[in-house]
Design a protein around this motif. Structure first.
Motif, PDB file in Angstrom:
ATOM      1  N   ILE A 159      -2.989 -15.219   3.261  1.00 46.89           N
ATOM      2  CA  ILE A 159      -2.731 -14.031   4.284  1.00 46.89           C
ATOM      3  C   ILE A 159      -2.940 -15.137   5.876  1.00 46.89           C
ATOM      4  O   ILE A 159      -1.987 -14.708   6.678  1.00 46.89           O
ATOM      5  CB  ILE A 159      -4.125 -13.353   4.430  1.00 46.89           C
ATOM      6  N   LYS A 160      -3.622 -16.209   5.991  1.00 46.95           N
ATOM      7  CA  LYS A 160      -3.811 -16.925   7.123  1.00 46.95           C
ATOM      8  C   LYS A 160      -2.533 -17.548   7.499  1.00 46.95           C
ATOM      9  O   LYS A 160      -2.074 -17.659   8.602  1.00 46.95           O
ATOM     10  CB  LYS A 160      -4.867 -17.926   7.053  1.00 46.95           C
ATOM     11  N   TYR A 161      -1.881 -18.138   6.538  1.00 41.55           N
ATOM     12  CA  TYR A 161      -0.582 -18.763   6.472  1.00 41.55           C
ATOM     13  C   TYR A 161       0.567 -17.733   6.722  1.00 41.55           C
ATOM     14  O   TYR A 161       1.339 -18.140   7.787  1.00 41.55           O
ATOM     15  CB  TYR A 161      -0.071 -19.333   4.881  1.00 41.55           C
ATOM     16  N   LEU A 162       0.590 -16.543   6.462  1.00 40.07           N
ATOM     17  CA  LEU A 162       1.597 -15.444   6.471  1.00 40.07           C
ATOM     18  C   LEU A 162       1.558 -15.001   7.794  1.00 40.07           C
ATOM     19  O   LEU A 162       2.269 -14.774   8.650  1.00 40.07           O
ATOM     20  CB  LEU A 162       1.424 -14.348   5.598  1.00 40.07           C
ATOM     21  N   GLU A 163       0.328 -14.952   8.553  1.00 43.26           N
ATOM     22  CA  GLU A 163      -0.063 -14.326   9.698  1.00 43.26           C
ATOM     23  C   GLU A 163       0.476 -15.489  10.924  1.00 43.26           C
ATOM     24  O   GLU A 163       1.057 -15.102  11.850  1.00 43.26           O
ATOM     25  CB  GLU A 163      -1.396 -14.048   9.963  1.00 43.26           C
ATOM     26  N   ALA A 164       0.424 -16.747  10.309  1.00 42.77           N
ATOM     27  CA  ALA A 164       0.770 -17.811  11.382  1.00 42.77           C
ATOM     28  C   ALA A 164       2.170 -17.691  11.456  1.00 42.77           C
ATOM     29  O   ALA A 164       2.811 -18.337  12.428  1.00 42.77           O
ATOM     30  CB  ALA A 164       0.312 -19.212  11.035  1.00 42.77           C
ATOM     31  N   HIS A 165       3.048 -17.271  10.466  1.00 39.95           N
ATOM     32  CA  HIS A 165       4.616 -17.285  10.327  1.00 39.95           C
ATOM     33  C   HIS A 165       4.838 -15.859  10.650  1.00 39.95           C
ATOM     34  O   HIS A 165       6.038 -15.774  10.454  1.00 39.95           O
ATOM     35  CB  HIS A 165       4.829 -17.773   9.028  1.00 39.95           C
ATOM     36  N   GLN A 166       3.972 -15.131  11.177  1.00 39.90           N
ATOM     37  CA  GLN A 166       4.517 -13.755  11.719  1.00 39.90           C
ATOM     38  C   GLN A 166       5.321 -12.900  10.625  1.00 39.90           C
ATOM     39  O   GLN A 166       6.663 -12.358  11.058  1.00 39.90           O
ATOM     40  CB  GLN A 166       5.228 -13.735  12.894  1.00 39.90           C
ATOM     41  N   VAL A 167       4.823 -12.751   9.239  1.00 37.01           N
ATOM     42  CA  VAL A 167       5.689 -12.344   8.392  1.00 37.01           C
ATOM     43  C   VAL A 167       5.792 -10.715   8.544  1.00 37.01           C
ATOM     44  O   VAL A 167       4.667 -10.225   8.525  1.00 37.01           O
ATOM     45  CB  VAL A 167       5.001 -12.678   7.162  1.00 37.01           C
ATOM     46  N   ASP A 168       6.682 -10.031   8.232  1.00 37.29           N
ATOM     47  CA  ASP A 168       6.939  -8.725   8.386  1.00 37.29           C
ATOM     48  C   ASP A 168       7.057  -8.307   6.759  1.00 37.29           C
ATOM     49  O   ASP A 168       6.823  -6.999   6.858  1.00 37.29           O
ATOM     50  CB  ASP A 168       8.272  -8.242   9.045  1.00 37.29           C
ATOM     51  N   LEU A 169       7.741  -8.689   5.769  1.00 38.13           N
ATOM     52  CA  LEU A 169       8.002  -8.618   4.635  1.00 38.13           C
ATOM     53  C   LEU A 169       7.849  -9.671   3.716  1.00 38.13           C
ATOM     54  O   LEU A 169       8.378 -10.860   3.942  1.00 38.13           O
ATOM     55  CB  LEU A 169       9.320  -7.957   4.608  1.00 38.13           C
ATOM     56  N   ILE A 170       7.230  -9.244   2.648  1.00 34.57           N
ATOM     57  CA  ILE A 170       6.857 -10.361   1.632  1.00 34.57           C
ATOM     58  C   ILE A 170       7.856 -10.058   0.252  1.00 34.57           C
ATOM     59  O   ILE A 170       7.888  -9.000  -0.175  1.00 34.57           O
ATOM     60  CB  ILE A 170       5.602 -10.447   0.948  1.00 34.57           C
ATOM     61  N   ILE A 171       8.776 -11.031   0.038  1.00 36.41           N
ATOM     62  CA  ILE A 171       9.655 -10.896  -1.176  1.00 36.41           C
ATOM     63  C   ILE A 171       9.163 -11.859  -2.492  1.00 36.41           C
ATOM     64  O   ILE A 171       9.242 -12.952  -2.402  1.00 36.41           O
ATOM     65  CB  ILE A 171      10.941 -11.254  -0.652  1.00 36.41           C
TER      66      ILE A 171
END
Length: 196
Positions: free
Chosen positions: A72-84
């Motif tokens: 989650i920390k990694y995804l937040e740092a990359h400003q992710v809108d959608l996970i595939i």
């Protein structure tokens, strides 16, 4: 819209998405890849096109929850809108699901709800059904039980081998997944415009 791709193996669906973005068929940014297997070929696919990658297995962390929180920390740092999810062989747990509600999609090689789980193609083949196909769905706490977004059907010919069926299913996956992602990106962009 910023995507995170999750994969564990060869990454043929990841490659199909990368190719569709390059061809201008999907208007998204692939911001990162999350992989739980350092030996997976998908890592090379991502590296070859400069996609930032997190390689992290649950056994690298103190607990399953610690693993999810790190992601989650990694995804937040990359400003992710959608996970595939594209061949990601781990169950997505409560922390990630709650953090990204209705923002995680998966592709499954059967016509859900028929033949959920890891061996969807083989199970359909062994059952002798006359048709199978591919399903794209939202991810929830169950195994392949989330709301269905799209399905494409395939008539199984009696003379087909399991390998032939696998090849046909993968061809559908590689065309259907980019189309669905583009549709979701379009809806996302329209919502973003409406909010402003």
């Amino acid at each position: 819209m910023n995507l995170a791709l999750f994969a564990s193996g060869n990454g043929s669906n990841v490659q199909a998405i990368i190719d569709a973005v390059k061809a201008g068929e999907i208007a998204v940014n692939i911001n990162c890849l999350v992989c739980d297997n350092p030996k997976a070929y998908v890592v090379k696919r991502a590296k070859d096109v400069g996609i930032d990658t997190l390689i992290l297995s649950p056994k690298d962390c103190q607990s399953r929850q610690a693993w999810e929180l790190e992601i989650i920390k990694y995804l937040e740092a990359h400003q992710v809108d959608l996970i595939i999810l594209a061949g990601f062989m781990r169950i997505i747990g409560a922390d990630i699901l709650n953090h990204y509600p209705k923002k995680i999609i998966n592709i499954h090689p059967s016509l859900l709800p028929a033949f959920p789980g890891r061996k969807g193609i083989q199970d359909a083949y062994n059952a002798g059904v006359k048709e199978s196909g591919v399903t794209v769905h939202y991810v929830d706490a169950g195994i392949d039980t989330g709301e269905i977004i799209a399905q494409e059907r395939l008539q199984i010919q009696p003379e087909w081998t399991l390998e032939k069926l696998e090849n046909k299913i993968h061809q559908i996956e590689h065309s259907l997944y980019p189309k669905v992602i583009q549709q979701l990106a379009k809806e996302f962009n329209e919502k973003g415009i409406n909010v402003k």
